[in-house]
Scaffold this active site. Sequence first.
Site, mmCIF file in Angstrom:
data_model
loop_
_atom_site.group_PDB
_atom_site.id
_atom_site.type_symbol
_atom_site.label_atom_id
_atom_site.label_comp_id
_atom_site.label_asym_id
_atom_site.label_seq_id
_atom_site.Cartn_x
_atom_site.Cartn_y
_atom_site.Cartn_z
ATOM 1 N N THR A 14 0.822 -1.210 0.000
ATOM 2 C CA THR A 14 0.000 0.000 0.000
ATOM 3 C C THR A 14 0.854 1.258 0.000
ATOM 4 O O THR A 14 0.444 2.299 -0.513
ATOM 5 C CB THR A 14 -0.938 -0.023 1.235
ATOM 6 O OG1 THR A 14 -1.784 -1.161 1.114
ATOM 7 C CG2 THR A 14 -1.800 1.211 1.330
ATOM 8 N N TYR A 27 -8.166 0.168 -3.924
ATOM 9 C CA TYR A 27 -6.953 0.678 -4.558
ATOM 10 C C TYR A 27 -6.106 -0.502 -4.965
ATOM 11 O O TYR A 27 -6.379 -1.638 -4.592
ATOM 12 C CB TYR A 27 -6.177 1.601 -3.588
ATOM 13 C CG TYR A 27 -5.647 0.853 -2.387
ATOM 14 C CD1 TYR A 27 -6.441 0.664 -1.259
ATOM 15 C CD2 TYR A 27 -4.370 0.301 -2.393
ATOM 16 C CE1 TYR A 27 -5.983 -0.054 -0.171
ATOM 17 C CE2 TYR A 27 -3.901 -0.429 -1.303
ATOM 18 C CZ TYR A 27 -4.709 -0.596 -0.205
ATOM 19 O OH TYR A 27 -4.248 -1.316 0.866
ATOM 20 N N THR A 93 1.748 -4.301 4.238
ATOM 21 C CA THR A 93 1.616 -4.534 5.678
ATOM 22 C C THR A 93 1.057 -5.924 6.008
ATOM 23 O O THR A 93 1.213 -6.395 7.127
ATOM 24 C CB THR A 93 0.703 -3.472 6.330
ATOM 25 O OG1 THR A 93 -0.595 -3.559 5.757
ATOM 26 C CG2 THR A 93 1.269 -2.089 6.166
ATOM 27 N N ASP A 94 0.415 -6.583 5.022
ATOM 28 C CA ASP A 94 -0.252 -7.857 5.350
ATOM 29 C C ASP A 94 0.724 -8.945 5.794
ATOM 30 O O ASP A 94 0.400 -9.747 6.665
ATOM 31 C CB ASP A 94 -1.059 -8.366 4.148
ATOM 32 C CG ASP A 94 -2.341 -7.571 3.942
ATOM 33 O OD1 ASP A 94 -2.698 -6.772 4.831
ATOM 34 O OD2 ASP A 94 -3.003 -7.755 2.900
ATOM 35 N N LYS A 166 0.328 -7.630 12.795
ATOM 36 C CA LYS A 166 -0.755 -6.768 12.312
ATOM 37 C C LYS A 166 -2.018 -7.211 13.033
ATOM 38 O O LYS A 166 -2.379 -8.385 13.004
ATOM 39 C CB LYS A 166 -0.907 -6.907 10.795
ATOM 40 C CG LYS A 166 -1.887 -5.901 10.209
ATOM 41 C CD LYS A 166 -1.910 -5.938 8.685
ATOM 42 C CE LYS A 166 -2.839 -4.860 8.160
ATOM 43 N NZ LYS A 166 -2.923 -4.840 6.689
ATOM 44 N N GLU A 284 2.374 -32.412 29.151
ATOM 45 C CA GLU A 284 1.901 -33.305 28.067
ATOM 46 C C GLU A 284 2.694 -33.118 26.774
ATOM 47 O O GLU A 284 2.675 -33.986 25.898
ATOM 48 C CB GLU A 284 0.423 -33.057 27.725
ATOM 49 C CG GLU A 284 -0.549 -33.156 28.876
ATOM 50 C CD GLU A 284 -0.679 -31.824 29.595
ATOM 51 O OE1 GLU A 284 -1.366 -30.942 29.059
ATOM 52 O OE2 GLU A 284 -0.077 -31.658 30.671
HETATM 53 C C1 SIN Z 1 -0.941 -3.043 2.851
HETATM 54 O O1 SIN Z 1 0.159 -2.856 2.386
HETATM 55 O O2 SIN Z 1 -1.365 -2.326 3.796
HETATM 56 C C2 SIN Z 1 -1.901 -4.107 2.385
HETATM 57 C C3 SIN Z 1 -1.545 -4.710 1.090
HETATM 58 C C4 SIN Z 1 -0.251 -5.449 1.127
HETATM 59 O O3 SIN Z 1 0.099 -6.045 2.144
HETATM 60 O O4 SIN Z 1 0.440 -5.428 0.100
#
Ligand code: SIN
Length: 302
Positions: A14, A27, A93-94, A166, A284
């Site tokens: 982005t 976008y 950001t993803d 995130k 466990e």
């Molecule tokens: C972003 O950058 O905020 C979302 C899209 C991406 O991760 O490329």
Amino acid sequence: MNTPNLTVFATGGTIAGKADSATRHDYRPGQIGIAEFLGLVEELGIAANLTGEQIANIGSEDMGPEIWQRLHLAISKSIADPDCDGVIVTHGTDTVEETAFLLDLTLPTSKPVVLVGAMRPATAVGYDGLRNFANAMRVASDPDAAGRGVLVVMGDRVFAARDIRKSRTRGTDAFQGFPRASVGLVTPSSLDWFGAPWRVGEEARFPFRADLPDVPILFVHAGMTPDYVARLVTDETCGVVVSGLGEGNMPDPVRQALAAMAAEGMPLVRASRLDEGLVDREPEDDENRFVAARALNPQKAR
Ligand code: SIN
């Protein structure tokens, strides 16, 4: 201080995104090239020598081993160049937390390496990309950023790659750190670190591997049956990360199916599907041969 020499590697996201108008929500990420982006940065008038290279121009949902390999190679070369003071990577950001953690594990800590993104595209009212980038320049220019591993700058906060996640789909305050909320505060004109560098020694922790193994994540939910495990695991699978309930829990039939795989030697990691919280080793886990992810979320444990 001499004018810092910073190398910028652009991968899209982005921060390089554009929409058809300033108010449209939809976008396309990865539209602005590195030359155009550095032109926008130049207008900020910040004292730094920036050189840029386009590694990719994608939405970060398409980030993966092939681009990671190119990025790792490019950053390694820059770090080895005595004239380079720091590296900035622009990224969607993803999946920025996954790229940052992979680099954190496989790069030396001798120079600052800072990842940065934006939550609003360059055409939007209130584009956060330039502010975040100016902050990243501040961090990457600071010799005291070295020895802190790979860092991510979002909003006016500096996160360690190990901690960042995130946690919101929208808004410029979309990231959290766990267990450290953040490791510093930054603006284009100020930088405050919380504590001393914690990664002393310059060596990478692991060599970078281009052939990353096949490790799926099993997202556990109420009512899950063991056939979900059977559908997920193939002959190629080298390990499984469980995105478990609460502190890494799962229905007992699922646990039994996974324990049978672990008994055959498949690495099995218990993490949590929750945003915050430790998954500690339990008695466990010895019996089941499971590994507890502690503070790592499933995508980082993977
Ligand atoms: C972003 O950058 O905020 C979302 C899209 C991406 O991760 O490329």
